[in-house]
Design an enzyme around this catalytic site. Sequence first.
Site: not given
Length: 710
Positions: A116, A158, A165, A208, A275, A297
Amino acid sequence: MLRKILIANRGEIACRIIRTAQRLGVATVAVYSDADRDTRHVTMADEALHIGASPSTESYLRGDRIIAAAKATGAEAIHPGYGFLAENADFADACQAAGLIFIGPSGDAMRRLGGKAAAKAVAREASVPVVPGYDGASQDAALLQREAGRIGYPVMIKAVAGGGGRGMRLVESADAFIAALESAQREAQSSFGDATVLIEKVVQKPRHIEVQVFGDRHGNVVHLFERDCSLQRRNQKVIEEAPAPGMSAELREKMCAAATRLARAVGYAGAGTVEFLVEGGALSADAPWYFIEMNTRLQVEHPVTEEITGLDLVEWQLRVAAGEPLPLAQDAIRMEGHAIEVRLCAEDPAQGFLPSIGRIVAFALPEATGARLETAIRAGDVISPYYDSMIAKLITHGATRDEAADKMVAVLRRLIVAGPRVNTAFLCALMDTGLIGRDIADLTRSRIGTPEMLAAVQRLLAPASNTEGPWAAGDGFQLGAARTLAVPLVVNGEARTFNAAWSGNGAAPRMSLANEAVTAIAPPDACIDVPGGLYALFQGEQVEVRWPVYDADDIDDGEVGDTVRAPINGKVARVFVAVGDAIVKGDRLAVVEAMKMEHVLLAVRDGRSSRARSWSASSRTSAASRQSRTRGPRRDHSSRKALRRLRVDRGPRGMAVRAAEADEGGQAEARTVPSYLSDAEAARRAARRRIALLGDQGRDPGPPAAHRPA
């Protein structure tokens, strides 16, 4: 096209990959752990190899064993599925070094986009807006807490690696930061082998939105439109749909262009998902939106994209891995209709979504529903505590969103699942409201009441059919007056006594509970008979009715206030108390890991720790047998318990906290013992409890083999 591939995964996604490979004439090799020895993906594949013990760290996360299995079977390529090693750049490099094709992006692209923090740097270079936060290299707890204060609470912690999650925690205040950080890092390390985290601002009223992208090794990158994954619980997606409801054409164009620009910046090849979060709830042309991460992925929710485009994304993966160009250019990819996916999980929404394990007694989706079912579950399979709680995905497609939603509700109401608790009724309620957070209490409320319980009991006492002759009939026949009985049963694990009265004309008995008669009893939607009882299904919820079973496991020498049990079989990840610690009601005693989730055990009363230790529970009965066992009414120890409470009130309230670390077949448990007991008495009670836990083993395991300080 490739000739043979190995699937380095399990369950539903392994079956999904095998199905496409078989259609294309590609041979498949499955790998499996001890817990998965007899599962569906093993029987579907052309070959199967055992790679280790049940915990994923000893099997599906062992890249060396997976590569060795591929080499031994002559597989050309490895498909990682999602989860486990799917986003492990070192594993992708190891495959290449071993002369194998990794069906996914290169290790370099994965490092630049899969993490990330690194992905945010690429996004900034590609002029893609990112969420404000901290993604630096330092993982010092004090620095991270200062950064959270600078960003402003609430913040989201995160895990840099992985997704789903795992390793994510919402922190509302500075006081809760350190505990949340430790928990997130521990879960990230367990799930992905990397405890590194970042911190982000919490976007208010977010939507989202994720964009499916695909690249090949010839420089081509396309998008396959967006998905809406806003309905989440504990940062895990519950319902996904495509396209995003209310998405403006202008915002779609901007977000899809940003997603392809990001993938093209690193020469991305294979399937990926970019995302975003859209602030404010509306998907208007001028809504603020931010890049948050890229999943390098295939996603769990890829079927909804397949449904609206008519494409097979696994086929695209195999073709790209074989060196072929993308099958279609961007202007040839069309979108039609609306698709919705729900995740069926082994969990009990009415009990705080507590994961549920045990044997699947019945699993069936009636034909002609028009739904797509992705699962590896069959009746008779056992849900273990070692892996994720998702057992199936249901997907519906319609010309409109309302049509797809109506189909989904109809499918959920006809789905038959019995055994472990599942979230079918919750999904059905959610489809009707479209909300989780605001209506969580109503959505998770059990609809099972007295009429449903009585209907299930009536069905047990008077079966719909009898193939064993008159001696097994449930008509209550006797000479003389009509029969009336008080029937002790166990309903959903709770001992209850029902009153049954037969009229003598062969009809089912009239039922009542606590002298409250119910005249209108609607029959169950379905009933599944099992030895010693049955499961009755009512619109996705189940009532388990069993005849009482009295066994040694009912022995309990501790009063309620002295015992804390883990809610599910698992592994004790951490014990928070040490000798001499003062304990206040509500304090954390231990953390139990099960089904990729953490469960915190809390003290049920004040006290002081006199001892703290942990031991292996290898002698305990299997998870499946313990899950299926039901208990009858407990013995009446009210006088003894009253005396013990009196002694506790007069004496010290110290506690010894014991945490059992369960291995395969064990049940994690923390138990508190009043300090007024002598060491000899405590030892005698511990010995009796070990005997109660022996099951069919027939011998006392003796004292713990090893101790360690908490």
